[in-house]
Design an enzyme around this catalytic site. Sequence first.
Site, PDB file in Angstrom:
ATOM      1  N   ASP A 206     -12.816   3.986  17.898  1.00 20.00           N
ATOM      2  CA  ASP A 206     -13.701   4.060  16.517  1.00 20.00           C
ATOM      3  C   ASP A 206     -14.077   5.551  16.455  1.00 20.00           C
ATOM      4  O   ASP A 206     -14.758   6.059  17.276  1.00 20.00           O
ATOM      5  CB  ASP A 206     -15.001   3.157  16.615  1.00 20.00           C
ATOM      6  CG  ASP A 206     -15.887   3.170  15.531  1.00 20.00           C
ATOM      7  OD1 ASP A 206     -15.748   4.124  14.538  1.00 20.00           O
ATOM      8  OD2 ASP A 206     -16.678   2.348  15.179  1.00 20.00           O
TER       9      ASP A 206
ATOM     10  N   ALA B  48     -18.839  14.222  -2.288  1.00 18.93           N
ATOM     11  CA  ALA B  48     -19.216  15.332  -1.653  1.00 18.93           C
ATOM     12  C   ALA B  48     -18.706  15.695  -0.209  1.00 18.93           C
ATOM     13  O   ALA B  48     -18.149  16.763   0.258  1.00 18.93           O
ATOM     14  CB  ALA B  48     -20.778  15.505  -1.434  1.00 18.93           C
ATOM     15  N   ALA B  49     -18.784  14.512   0.531  1.00 19.33           N
ATOM     16  CA  ALA B  49     -17.775  14.678   1.811  1.00 19.33           C
ATOM     17  C   ALA B  49     -16.258  14.807   1.803  1.00 19.33           C
ATOM     18  O   ALA B  49     -15.792  15.699   2.542  1.00 19.33           O
ATOM     19  CB  ALA B  49     -18.042  13.420   2.720  1.00 19.33           C
ATOM     20  N   LYS B  50     -15.823  14.345   0.611  1.00 15.10           N
ATOM     21  CA  LYS B  50     -14.147  14.772   0.550  1.00 15.10           C
ATOM     22  C   LYS B  50     -14.122  16.177   0.061  1.00 15.10           C
ATOM     23  O   LYS B  50     -13.171  16.915   0.667  1.00 15.10           O
ATOM     24  CB  LYS B  50     -13.740  13.850  -0.318  1.00 15.10           C
ATOM     25  CG  LYS B  50     -13.299  12.489   0.307  1.00 15.10           C
ATOM     26  CD  LYS B  50     -12.389  12.414   1.589  1.00 15.10           C
ATOM     27  CE  LYS B  50     -12.128  10.952   1.967  1.00 15.10           C
ATOM     28  NZ  LYS B  50     -11.078  11.145   3.131  1.00 15.10           N
TER      29      LYS B  50
ATOM     30  N   ILE C  13      -2.488   2.169  -2.567  1.00 14.48           N
ATOM     31  CA  ILE C  13      -2.607   0.704  -1.856  1.00 14.48           C
ATOM     32  C   ILE C  13      -1.049   0.605  -1.547  1.00 14.48           C
ATOM     33  O   ILE C  13      -0.218   0.906  -1.968  1.00 14.48           O
ATOM     34  CB  ILE C  13      -2.828  -0.322  -3.024  1.00 14.48           C
ATOM     35  CG1 ILE C  13      -3.058  -1.831  -2.240  1.00 14.48           C
ATOM     36  CG2 ILE C  13      -1.820  -0.686  -4.175  1.00 14.48           C
ATOM     37  CD1 ILE C  13      -3.777  -3.088  -2.973  1.00 14.48           C
TER      38      ILE C  13
ATOM     39  N   TYR D  79     -19.785  10.185  -0.607  1.00 15.01           N
ATOM     40  CA  TYR D  79     -18.391  10.259  -0.249  1.00 15.01           C
ATOM     41  C   TYR D  79     -17.666  11.359  -1.284  1.00 15.01           C
ATOM     42  O   TYR D  79     -16.871  12.036  -0.502  1.00 15.01           O
ATOM     43  CB  TYR D  79     -17.750   8.956  -0.890  1.00 15.01           C
ATOM     44  CG  TYR D  79     -16.205   8.782  -0.859  1.00 15.01           C
ATOM     45  CD1 TYR D  79     -15.626   8.663   0.356  1.00 15.01           C
ATOM     46  CD2 TYR D  79     -15.511   8.975  -2.171  1.00 15.01           C
ATOM     47  CE1 TYR D  79     -14.322   8.459   0.480  1.00 15.01           C
ATOM     48  CE2 TYR D  79     -14.128   8.833  -1.984  1.00 15.01           C
ATOM     49  CZ  TYR D  79     -13.239   8.651  -0.717  1.00 15.01           C
ATOM     50  OH  TYR D  79     -12.065   8.743  -0.721  1.00 15.01           O
TER      51      TYR D  79
END
Length: 270
Positions: free
Chosen positions: A65, A159-161, A191, A157
């Site tokens: 993990d 902002a993190a990317k 997908i 999300y």
Amino acid sequence: MDLGLAGKTAIVTGATANIGRAIVLGLAAEGMIVIAVGRDADAGATLVAQCQDIGAASAHFVQADLTDPLAPAHIMATAAALGTVSVLVNNVGGNVGAGFFADSDPATWAGDIDLNLGTLLRMTHAVLPGMIAHKTGAIVNIGSTAGLVGDYMLPVYSAAKAAVHGFTKVLAKEVGQHGVRVNCVAPYGTISRDPAAFSKGSRFHPDSNFFAKAFAGTSPEDMAKRSRQTVLGRPVAFAEEVASLAIYLASDQAGFITGQVYPVDGGSLL
């Protein structure tokens, strides 16, 4: 086209589903030694067998993990017995939840930031010294079009990317002098065409019900604002289409490309 990857060693995180799985299989088909990292041991065993069937020099699964700070050391212990790591694909990511920032609980922000950025920083930090010492290597980060334009109702999300994209550029500046390249692929919704390609930890696994729970109670108007139109007649990319670009960027054929962020978005940003 000879990509020059045969016999080299690659680590791919988030490897047992969707984009990560497609990347692992593509690298295996190039004759690489592949180290697939994920949480689902059953999916990992299946993936290793598939890699061996399609021509991998060897294939290995490490159950880990990546939100565990000790995971990179565990992964590198496996890699140490397999030779120099030439390719790292930082694919772990995803959104913990969804909603408007004004309504968010600050206690949830760290989850999105660590899943998308913290895991990448730690894994890169573990692999980079070996690449620098051997004066060669390619790092491919999986970002998102959310980091380019911002996905509605996914503020942390996105902002993190965006941070992943920025880190890609600055790291490329730092390590280019050591013969190490760093690039980023930024997919829109993606997908797999294979319904069996989603491990138990995947948001797309039939049992997860992730998206229904994440957007429960969202109005039709707000759901409509989340959508972006592509120009290619379908709303999503297929995993292999994203993987093919990541594999090219990892290869010798992309030897003069670094510090770039490439959307795979069907023209949705046009």
